[in-house]
Write a protein that holds these residues in place. Structure first.
Motif, PDB file in Angstrom:
ATOM      1  N   LEU A  56       0.807  -1.215   0.000  1.00 48.62           N
ATOM      2  CA  LEU A  56       0.000   0.000   0.000  1.00 48.62           C
ATOM      3  C   LEU A  56       0.842   1.267   0.000  1.00 48.62           C
ATOM      4  N   ALA A  57       2.157   1.128  -0.033  1.00 52.58           N
ATOM      5  CA  ALA A  57       3.042   2.286   0.099  1.00 52.58           C
ATOM      6  C   ALA A  57       3.560   2.742  -1.264  1.00 52.58           C
ATOM      7  N   LEU A  58       3.779   4.067  -1.387  1.00 52.42           N
ATOM      8  CA  LEU A  58       4.333   4.616  -2.620  1.00 52.42           C
ATOM      9  C   LEU A  58       5.820   4.280  -2.753  1.00 52.42           C
ATOM     10  N   ARG A  59       6.525   4.338  -1.647  1.00 50.69           N
ATOM     11  CA  ARG A  59       7.937   3.953  -1.610  1.00 50.69           C
ATOM     12  C   ARG A  59       8.072   2.839  -0.569  1.00 50.69           C
ATOM     13  N   PRO A  60       7.717   1.634  -0.949  1.00 48.88           N
ATOM     14  CA  PRO A  60       7.478   0.573   0.022  1.00 48.88           C
ATOM     15  C   PRO A  60       8.645   0.206   0.914  1.00 48.88           C
ATOM     16  N   TYR A  61       9.865   0.250   0.402  1.00 48.87           N
ATOM     17  CA  TYR A  61      10.995  -0.221   1.196  1.00 48.87           C
ATOM     18  C   TYR A  61      12.028   0.871   1.449  1.00 48.87           C
ATOM     19  N   GLU A  62      11.596   2.109   1.398  1.00 49.17           N
ATOM     20  CA  GLU A  62      12.529   3.230   1.572  1.00 49.17           C
ATOM     21  C   GLU A  62      13.233   3.165   2.924  1.00 49.17           C
ATOM     22  N   ALA A  63      12.516   2.710   3.947  1.00 47.21           N
ATOM     23  CA  ALA A  63      13.088   2.658   5.295  1.00 47.21           C
ATOM     24  C   ALA A  63      13.897   1.395   5.547  1.00 47.21           C
ATOM     25  N   TYR A  64      14.073   0.566   4.508  1.00 44.18           N
ATOM     26  CA  TYR A  64      14.772  -0.706   4.700  1.00 44.18           C
ATOM     27  C   TYR A  64      15.799  -0.970   3.596  1.00 44.18           C
ATOM     28  N   GLY A  65      16.342   0.083   3.019  1.00 45.24           N
ATOM     29  CA  GLY A  65      17.394  -0.073   2.040  1.00 45.24           C
ATOM     30  C   GLY A  65      16.927  -0.291   0.628  1.00 45.24           C
ATOM     31  N   GLY A  66      15.625  -0.107   0.369  1.00 43.80           N
ATOM     32  CA  GLY A  66      15.122  -0.158  -0.995  1.00 43.80           C
ATOM     33  C   GLY A  66      14.589  -1.488  -1.459  1.00 43.80           C
ATOM     34  N   LYS A  67      14.641  -2.523  -0.623  1.00 47.78           N
ATOM     35  CA  LYS A  67      14.081  -3.811  -1.030  1.00 47.78           C
ATOM     36  C   LYS A  67      13.616  -4.590   0.191  1.00 47.78           C
ATOM     37  N   SER A  68      12.812  -5.620  -0.096  1.00 45.38           N
ATOM     38  CA  SER A  68      12.261  -6.437   0.974  1.00 45.38           C
ATOM     39  C   SER A  68      13.353  -6.980   1.885  1.00 45.38           C
ATOM     40  N   LEU A  69      13.073  -7.023   3.173  1.00 44.67           N
ATOM     41  CA  LEU A  69      14.021  -7.610   4.114  1.00 44.67           C
ATOM     42  C   LEU A  69      14.217  -9.090   3.843  1.00 44.67           C
ATOM     43  N   HIS A  70      13.180  -9.736   3.281  1.00 42.73           N
ATOM     44  CA  HIS A  70      13.301 -11.155   2.952  1.00 42.73           C
ATOM     45  C   HIS A  70      14.218 -11.395   1.756  1.00 42.73           C
ATOM     46  N   GLU A  71      14.494 -10.353   0.989  1.00 40.92           N
ATOM     47  CA  GLU A  71      15.384 -10.486  -0.169  1.00 40.92           C
ATOM     48  C   GLU A  71      16.834 -10.179   0.189  1.00 40.92           C
ATOM     49  N   GLN A  72      17.089  -9.984   1.446  1.00 40.27           N
ATOM     50  CA  GLN A  72      18.440  -9.739   1.935  1.00 40.27           C
ATOM     51  C   GLN A  72      18.817 -10.867   2.895  1.00 40.27           C
ATOM     52  N   SER A  73      20.111 -11.081   3.069  1.00 35.33           N
ATOM     53  CA  SER A  73      20.535 -12.039   4.084  1.00 35.33           C
ATOM     54  C   SER A  73      20.111 -11.525   5.446  1.00 35.33           C
ATOM     55  N   HIS A  74      20.142 -12.412   6.428  1.00 29.14           N
ATOM     56  CA  HIS A  74      19.712 -12.023   7.776  1.00 29.14           C
ATOM     57  C   HIS A  74      20.534 -10.836   8.284  1.00 29.14           C
ATOM     58  N   GLY A  75      21.843 -10.926   8.116  1.00 29.26           N
ATOM     59  CA  GLY A  75      22.705  -9.844   8.573  1.00 29.26           C
ATOM     60  C   GLY A  75      22.497  -8.565   7.799  1.00 29.26           C
ATOM     61  N   GLU A  76      22.325  -8.675   6.480  1.00 28.96           N
ATOM     62  CA  GLU A  76      22.063  -7.500   5.652  1.00 28.96           C
ATOM     63  C   GLU A  76      20.761  -6.830   6.062  1.00 28.96           C
ATOM     64  N   ALA A  77      19.727  -7.642   6.349  1.00 27.65           N
ATOM     65  CA  ALA A  77      18.430  -7.095   6.739  1.00 27.65           C
ATOM     66  C   ALA A  77      18.533  -6.339   8.060  1.00 27.65           C
ATOM     67  N   PHE A  78      19.275  -6.893   9.012  1.00 29.55           N
ATOM     68  CA  PHE A  78      19.460  -6.203  10.286  1.00 29.55           C
ATOM     69  C   PHE A  78      20.143  -4.856  10.070  1.00 29.55           C
ATOM     70  N   LEU A  79      21.216  -4.847   9.290  1.00 29.87           N
ATOM     71  CA  LEU A  79      21.948  -3.599   9.056  1.00 29.87           C
ATOM     72  C   LEU A  79      21.118  -2.602   8.267  1.00 29.87           C
TER      73      LEU A  79
END
Length: 244
Positions: free
Chosen positions: A119-142
């Motif tokens: 529902l967001a215009l910039r859905p992953y702006e606060a998480y580095g630009g992509k889904s946290l599930h598309e990043q490694s666990h460590g990358e998602a945390f950082l």
């Protein structure tokens, strides 16, 4: 600093059948816990009460106790803070911005972010630009630490090292230092990591004591055991295996 102290509302404890967490030794004989510095660490063995108190603080901050801030609405099993109604927070000034990270339920938080992103215009702006599930666990945390955490806020982290390599733990220290210097952000962290505990000038509260007490970095088991192991690994392992 924002959160100045936590008061244990012992008079409101259940009168009968007191089970965990009301029997935790580290919290049994203390009335007020002061936070005189911007960074505080909770240390102690599992079951010592450090996560229980951290979750209770998150509950009183109105953060999602699964993981999240004030505006993250989703349910996680075991995401309720059993001690949350039995403490009172004292602020100067009151801070409503922040985040509670519980490492063990981060997967559910990432799924919640995916749900709301639709529902967001910039859905992953606060998480580095992509889904946290598309990043490694460590990358998602950082990505969370770097992009979601703002210059002013209170950040409650429960064992963040669970997904972080030693190098990424150092990266977290750098993020903390930047946020503390730029905006005075406050961190309260439950951890087993001797790397994170090395943050300069931090308050370290030991939950292995009854009541809990402040200790120096060099007094922690995390420092002493790690140092002993690294200085003489073979002797350490020989002594350890001889006890088996």
């Amino acid at each position: 600093m924002y959160l100045k102290s936590v008061t244990i509302l012992r008079e409101q404890f259940p009168k009968k059948n007191r089970d965990y967490p009301f029997t935790i030794p580290s919290l049994a004989k203390i009335d007020t816990i002061e936070f005189p510095r911007n960074v505080t660490f909770f240390v102690g063995e599992n079951g010592s009460g450090k996560s229980t108190l951290l979750e209770a603080i998150a509950y009183q901050c109105e953060f999602n106790t699964g993981s999240g801030g004030r505006n993250n609405y989703y349910h996680v099993d075991r995401g309720e803070a059993a001690f949350g109604d039995y403490i009172r927070l004292s602020w100067l000034p009151k801070m409503t911005q922040g985040f509670f990270l519980r490492a063990e339920s981060f997967y559910q938080f990432a799924s919640h972010v995916d749900e709301t992103a639709r529902l967001a215009l910039r859905p992953y702006e606060a998480y580095g630009g992509k889904s946290l599930h598309e990043q490694s666990h460590g990358e998602a945390f950082l990505a969370l630490f770097t992009h979601r955490f703002g210059k002013k806020g209170i950040y409650l982290l429960d064992e963040p090292e669970a997904a972080l390599s030693p190098a990424r733990q150092l990266s977290l220290l750098a993020v903390m230092r930047r946020l503390e210097r730029e905006g005075g952000s406050q961190f309260i962290i439950a951890t087993h990591s001797p790397i994170l505990l090395g943050y300069p000038g931090a308050q370290i509260l030991s939950f292995d004591s009854a009541p809990l007490r402040e200790i120096a970095y060099e007094e922690t088991d995390h420092y002493q055991i790690t140092r002993r192991f690294l200085e003489n690994r073979q002797r350490f392992l020989t002594e350890l295996f001889d006890e088996v």
